[in-house]
Design an enzyme around this catalytic site. Structure first.
Site, short mmCIF file in Angstrom:
data_model
loop_
_atom_site.label_atom_id
_atom_site.label_comp_id
_atom_site.label_asym_id
_atom_site.label_seq_id
_atom_site.Cartn_x
_atom_site.Cartn_y
_atom_site.Cartn_z
N ARG A 23 4.32 12.91 -1.07
CA ARG A 23 4.62 14.34 -0.94
C ARG A 23 6.02 14.66 -1.43
O ARG A 23 6.69 15.54 -0.87
CB ARG A 23 4.49 14.79 0.52
CG ARG A 23 3.10 14.66 1.10
CD ARG A 23 2.26 15.86 0.70
NE ARG A 23 1.05 15.93 1.49
CZ ARG A 23 0.84 16.88 2.42
NH1 ARG A 23 1.72 17.79 2.65
NH2 ARG A 23 -0.29 16.87 3.07
N ARG A 27 7.90 21.51 0.12
CA ARG A 27 8.72 22.57 0.72
C ARG A 27 10.15 22.20 1.02
O ARG A 27 10.98 23.07 1.21
CB ARG A 27 8.04 23.07 2.01
CG ARG A 27 6.87 23.98 1.72
CD ARG A 27 5.98 24.13 2.93
NE ARG A 27 5.41 22.84 3.28
CZ ARG A 27 4.49 22.67 4.22
NH1 ARG A 27 4.08 23.68 4.94
NH2 ARG A 27 3.99 21.47 4.47
N ARG A 36 6.69 28.91 -4.69
CA ARG A 36 5.67 29.29 -3.71
C ARG A 36 5.79 30.75 -3.28
O ARG A 36 4.84 31.32 -2.76
CB ARG A 36 5.74 28.36 -2.50
CG ARG A 36 5.02 27.05 -2.71
CD ARG A 36 3.50 27.19 -2.59
NE ARG A 36 3.07 27.17 -1.20
CZ ARG A 36 2.54 28.18 -0.58
NH1 ARG A 36 2.36 29.34 -1.19
NH2 ARG A 36 2.17 28.08 0.68
N ASP A 71 -4.05 18.41 -4.53
CA ASP A 71 -4.29 18.17 -3.10
C ASP A 71 -5.58 17.38 -2.96
O ASP A 71 -6.50 17.55 -3.77
CB ASP A 71 -4.38 19.49 -2.32
CG ASP A 71 -4.27 19.22 -0.82
OD1 ASP A 71 -3.14 19.22 -0.31
OD2 ASP A 71 -5.31 18.97 -0.18
N TYR A 148 -12.04 16.43 7.26
CA TYR A 148 -11.74 17.85 7.01
C TYR A 148 -13.03 18.66 6.89
O TYR A 148 -13.14 19.76 7.41
CB TYR A 148 -10.87 18.03 5.76
CG TYR A 148 -9.43 17.68 6.02
CD1 TYR A 148 -8.61 18.52 6.76
CD2 TYR A 148 -8.88 16.48 5.58
CE1 TYR A 148 -7.30 18.20 7.04
CE2 TYR A 148 -7.56 16.14 5.85
CZ TYR A 148 -6.77 17.01 6.58
OH TYR A 148 -5.48 16.68 6.86
O1 CP3 Z 1 2.88 13.81 -3.10
C1 CP3 Z 1 3.02 14.82 -3.82
O2 CP3 Z 1 4.13 15.30 -4.10
C2 CP3 Z 1 1.79 15.43 -4.46
C3 CP3 Z 1 1.21 16.51 -3.77
C4 CP3 Z 1 0.28 16.36 -2.58
C5 CP3 Z 1 -0.11 17.48 -1.82
N1 CP3 Z 1 -1.04 17.09 -0.91
C6 CP3 Z 1 0.39 18.86 -1.99
C7 CP3 Z 1 0.46 19.71 -0.79
C8 CP3 Z 1 -0.41 15.26 -2.07
C9 CP3 Z 1 -0.34 13.79 -2.48
C10 CP3 Z 1 -1.25 15.74 -1.02
C11 CP3 Z 1 -2.16 14.86 -0.26
C12 CP3 Z 1 -2.78 15.37 0.96
N2 CP3 Z 1 -3.22 16.63 1.23
C13 CP3 Z 1 -3.10 14.55 2.07
C14 CP3 Z 1 -2.90 13.07 2.14
C15 CP3 Z 1 -1.49 12.71 2.38
C16 CP3 Z 1 -1.01 12.94 3.74
O3 CP3 Z 1 0.02 13.59 3.89
O4 CP3 Z 1 -1.64 12.42 4.69
C17 CP3 Z 1 -3.68 15.37 3.05
C18 CP3 Z 1 -4.17 14.95 4.41
C19 CP3 Z 1 -3.77 16.68 2.50
C20 CP3 Z 1 -4.38 17.89 3.11
C21 CP3 Z 1 -3.38 18.95 3.32
N3 CP3 Z 1 -2.77 19.68 2.32
C22 CP3 Z 1 -2.85 19.39 4.55
C23 CP3 Z 1 -3.22 18.83 5.90
C24 CP3 Z 1 -1.96 20.42 4.25
C25 CP3 Z 1 -1.24 21.31 5.24
C26 CP3 Z 1 -0.19 20.58 5.98
C27 CP3 Z 1 1.14 20.83 5.37
O5 CP3 Z 1 1.86 19.84 5.10
O6 CP3 Z 1 1.46 22.01 5.20
C28 CP3 Z 1 -1.88 20.55 2.85
C29 CP3 Z 1 -1.01 21.47 2.11
C30 CP3 Z 1 -0.15 20.87 1.03
N4 CP3 Z 1 -0.58 20.03 0.06
C31 CP3 Z 1 1.23 21.13 0.81
C32 CP3 Z 1 1.61 20.42 -0.33
C33 CP3 Z 1 2.96 20.41 -1.01
C34 CP3 Z 1 2.10 22.08 1.67
C35 CP3 Z 1 1.97 23.28 1.09
C36 CP3 Z 1 2.54 24.56 0.91
O7 CP3 Z 1 2.23 25.46 1.72
O8 CP3 Z 1 3.27 24.76 -0.07
#
Ligand code: CP3
Length: 341
Positions: A23, A27, A36, A71, A148
């Site tokens: 990640r 943010r 964003r 994602d 999910y």
């Molecule tokens: O690593 C990176 O920089 C690449 C981007 C990336 C995202 N999601 C973008 C994102 C990666 C590798 C993921 C993987 C992901 N997504 C996982 C597995 C990794 C982990 O953390 O366990 C999971 C479970 C998800 C599902 C997901 N996406 C959730 C649960 C959420 C909301 C929780 C949160 O952190 O806000 C997201 C949103 C998400 N995906 C964001 C990002 C940057 C946050 C988003 C935003 O509002 O800008």
């Protein structure tokens, strides 16, 4: 090219331990928050130029790999399970899966059709990277994606997921087979489009006992990993809460096994075996600590790895939204200088 990340994945000697953060685009970076304000998360993912822009943002911090901005949930939409990212709540699946009939309707998609925008983003990013650092592609693991789909969003106890798993073996098996086949094809397509390594994020698989993992999940992870490992690029297999599962995850596949922060890295590596590379494993919240404390934790990880070939420095899970960028940058520099061979 800076290839120390790929070399470490292949357990070849490196000049310094490679670092990237799960990640790493997100943010905690002001430039991400600025984008964003103008675009939703899904717009960023679905517009290759924007996905490319975000992928490049953390490179200024000095990481040794880029990870595709996307994602793990993206395949669910073309499969027939649309979702949204609701403000402050995380993902919301519009019609969560509860019955066999819904699973029967899920489509095993061709990623070139349903996820063409991700593949286009990969091609765009490879051009923009111009060989500076390698690009990592990724997909969600079958248990995590199923959770999910069934829970409809985030979950504390995974009770609905496990109910289906225990009570409806036919439905569970069909769901896992469909998810695993989509993920296999998707990772293959990402590699074909230019991903130079791929990571399977089975983030929540640590919710299962070893016995249940082996019975209900491992065959499906194997289906993905056995095949993708033949595609010629390093494959990373990651989960959290996996202290007990590590040897079974290794048996499911992956050249590199991701370790969360709860298991000491030295102990984890010994149990996984030195014929595998490992990735990890500093606690993400350590990046909120004063810099000298954070450095001590980073040093502890390097000491545990003993300078052995095959260590990729990372966190034990994704970087958190409020993380101070200055600490992230300082830790990347510190790992590079402390690990110089
Ligand atoms: O690593 C990176 O920089 C690449 C981007 C990336 C995202 N999601 C973008 C994102 C990666 C590798 C993921 C993987 C992901 N997504 C996982 C597995 C990794 C982990 O953390 O366990 C999971 C479970 C998800 C599902 C997901 N996406 C959730 C649960 C959420 C909301 C929780 C949160 O952190 O806000 C997201 C949103 C998400 N995906 C964001 C990002 C940057 C946050 C988003 C935003 O509002 O800008």
């Amino acid at each position: 090219m800076n290839d120390r990340f790929l070399r470490a994945c292949r357990r070849e000697p490196v000049d310094r331990t490679p670092v990237w953060f799960m990640r790493q685009a997100g943010r905690y970076m002001a430039e991400y928050r600025a984008l964003r304000e103008k675009h939703t998360l899904l717009e960023l993912c679905k517009t290759p130029e924007l996905a490319c822009k975000v992928t490049m943002q953390p490179l200024r911090l000095g990481v040794d790999a880029a990870i595709l901005f996307a994602d793990i949930l993206l395949p669910l939409e073309p499969m027939g399970a649309p979702f949204e990212f609701a403000k402050g709540e995380g993902p919301v699946i519009h019609e969560p899966i509860a019955h066999l009939e819904q699973i029967e309707k899920l489509r095993v998609i061709d990623p070139h059709e349903g996820l063409g925008y991700v593949l286009e983003a990969i091609r765009t990013i490879r051009k923009e990277l111009d060989g500076k650092v390698p690009l990592i592609g990724f997909a969600g693991g079958p248990f995590t994606l199923a959770s999910y789909l069934i829970e409809g969003g985030k979950s504390a106890h995974f009770a609905k997921t496990k109910r289906l798993m225990y009570a409806e073996p036919v439905a569970w098996r069909l769901l896992m087979e469909k998810l695993a086949e989509v993920v296999r094809l998707y990772l293959r397509a990402q590699i074909e489009a230019g991903a130079q390594a791929v990571q399977l994020f089975d983030s929540w698989v640590g919710q299962l006992s070893v016995e249940d993992y082996r019975e209900y999940v491992q065959p499906h992870s194997k289906h993905i990993l056995n095949d993708v490992m033949k595609a010629g690029v390093p494959v990373i297999h990651f989960g959290t809460g996996t202290q007990a599962l590590l040897p079974s995850m290794r048996d499911a596949g992956g050249h590199v096994i991701g370790i969360d922060w709860k298991t000491p890295l030295a102990e984890a590596w010994e149990r996984i075996g030195y014929d595998h590379a490992v990735q990890g494993n500093m606690d993400p919240t350590v990046l909120f600590a004063p810099l000298d404390v954070a450095k001590r934790h980073a040093k502890r990880v390097l000491i545990a790895a003993e300078g052995r070939a095959g260590h990729v420095f990372n966190l034990g899970h994704g970087i958190l939204p409020e993380t101070p960028v200055a600490t992230v940058q300082a830790i990347i520099d510190y790992v590079h200088s402390e690990s110089e061979r």
